[in-house]
Design an enzyme around this catalytic site. Structure first.
Site, PDB file in Angstrom:
ATOM      1  N   LYS A 153       0.852  -1.188   0.000  1.00 18.97           N
ATOM      2  CA  LYS A 153       0.000   0.000   0.000  1.00 18.97           C
ATOM      3  C   LYS A 153       0.889   1.240   0.000  1.00 18.97           C
ATOM      4  O   LYS A 153       1.782   1.386   0.851  1.00 18.97           O
ATOM      5  CB  LYS A 153      -0.911   0.013   1.228  1.00 18.97           C
ATOM      6  CG  LYS A 153      -1.943  -1.108   1.249  1.00 18.97           C
ATOM      7  CD  LYS A 153      -3.065  -0.835   0.269  1.00 18.97           C
ATOM      8  CE  LYS A 153      -4.196  -1.832   0.440  1.00 18.97           C
ATOM      9  NZ  LYS A 153      -5.349  -1.521  -0.424  1.00 18.97           N
ATOM     10  N   LYS A 250     -14.571  -6.603  -5.919  1.00 19.99           N
ATOM     11  CA  LYS A 250     -14.799  -6.759  -4.482  1.00 19.99           C
ATOM     12  C   LYS A 250     -16.253  -7.213  -4.297  1.00 19.99           C
ATOM     13  O   LYS A 250     -17.183  -6.533  -4.725  1.00 19.99           O
ATOM     14  CB  LYS A 250     -14.574  -5.437  -3.751  1.00 19.99           C
ATOM     15  CG  LYS A 250     -13.168  -4.854  -3.900  1.00 19.99           C
ATOM     16  CD  LYS A 250     -12.161  -5.620  -3.062  1.00 19.99           C
ATOM     17  CE  LYS A 250     -10.760  -5.028  -3.176  1.00 19.99           C
ATOM     18  NZ  LYS A 250     -10.640  -3.665  -2.647  1.00 19.99           N
TER      19      LYS A 250
END
EC number: 5.1.1.-
Length: 336
Positions: A153, A250
């Protein structure tokens, strides 16, 4: 069907930080649907970016509790259509849809991947996510969990330096997720440096609606670009084809396994790579994602691995990424 709702506040092993937020716990809704002596389980997590809370999902579902309990499950697809017609949020629909699929598979004594006509003999290895932190803390997380693929990230002015430092300590494949933090010029520049550092692809480096920037990036990036925030629901897949090399689905955002299966099929028809990601779900949600593995190019299903304590049994992910699938039907979930 009998309906039960459970709230969990899932404790994380480490503070999880991305470019726009940090948290130490993940609130989660688990739906339990029972019929014919079997119970199916589904999950959706809260998400401030999409203004979803446990309480908002609970209120939506409770408002149609009687209708749900009067529904006789014949196929998950029919149940999903029923939920869409009631105009529930995709997050609430996801928890119910996952529970319905798990229940359906258990009633038919087969895992979902088998009911879908796929084999679990070959599948991609999940990445393990390293959230934003100091370089020392990120290295500590990597040492704690040696893994063949890391998702890093990012979203800082020192992003290339961070990856450069991490690279000194592992030969693992890196994937980079900037969570919309860069502009096109930054992404094009960073891609060149990150490719040299063994990065496989960039996930959603620009803002979800920066289509001009995404077009420029697609034309000039030396790394593949995977959509996340730009690809939420089925209708987004076709548009992403002109701007990305692949999509990250997702389940919580699109509304469960039912639409995810259609999104996978459409993405492949458009020549897009397909990834399914998670939202720090427990093994309840991760076991549902795992049923899609034979159909995927990439997967990010490390949610339960990031928790201090899990709440369920189901799919197991062993050292190195090998997956042990439950022998029970559906997603194979049982609450602890």
């Amino acid at each position: 069907m009998n309906l039960k709702l459970k709230k969990y506040s899932l404790p994380l092993k480490h503070t999880f930080t991305i470019s726009r937020e940090s948290h130490d716990f993940q609130d989660s809704l688990v739906v339990c649907l029972s019929q014919g002596g079997k119970t199916g389980y589904g999950e959706s997590t809260s998400n401030p970016y999409y203004q979803i809370t446990f309480e908002s999902m609970q209120a939506e579902i409770e408002a149609i509790r009687t209708e749900i309990e009067d529904f006789v499950l014949e196929t998950p697809e029919a149940f999903h259509r029923f939920l869409v017609e009631r105009k529930l949020s995709n997050f609430a629909i996801c928890a119910l849809d996952l529970a319905a699929h798990d229940l359906y598979g258990k009633l038919h004594h087969k895992p979902l991947f088998e009911l879908w006509g796929t084999s679990n003999q070959n599948y991609p290895i999940t990445n393990y996510t390293i959230g934003l932190a100091s370089i020392e803390k990120m290295l500590e997380k990597m040492r704690e969990m040696p893994w063949p693929i890391y998702k890093i990230k990012l979203g800082t002015p020192e992003d290339v330096q961070i990856v450069s430092e991490l690279r000194k300590h592992t030969d693992a494949v890196f994937r980079v997720d900037a969570n919309c933090a860069w502009d096109a010029a930054t992404a094009i520049k960073n891609a060149k440096a990150l490719k040299e550092l063994g990065v496989e692809f960039l996930e959603q480096p620009l803002k979800a609606d920066d289509w001009d920037g995404l077009k420029a990036l697609k034309a000039e990036s030396v790394l593949p670009i995977i959509a996340d925030e730009s690809c939420i629901v089925e209708e987004d897949v076709k548009r992403c084809a002109g701007y990305f090399d692949g999509i990250n689905i997702k389940l919580t955002k699109c509304g469960g396994l039912t639409p995810a299966l259609r999104m996978i099929k459409e993405a492949k028809s458009l020549g897009l790579k397909v990834m399914v990601g998670c939202m720090t779900e427990s093994t309840v949600g991760i076991s549902a994602i795992a049923q899609l593995l034979p159909q995927l190019d990439y997967v990010d299903m490390d949610g339960a691995m990031l928790l201090k304590e899990d709440i369920a049994t189901g799919v197991q992910i062993l050292e190195g990424g090998k997956v042990i699938f439950p022998t029970t039907g559906g997603s194979g979930v049982e609450l602890l």
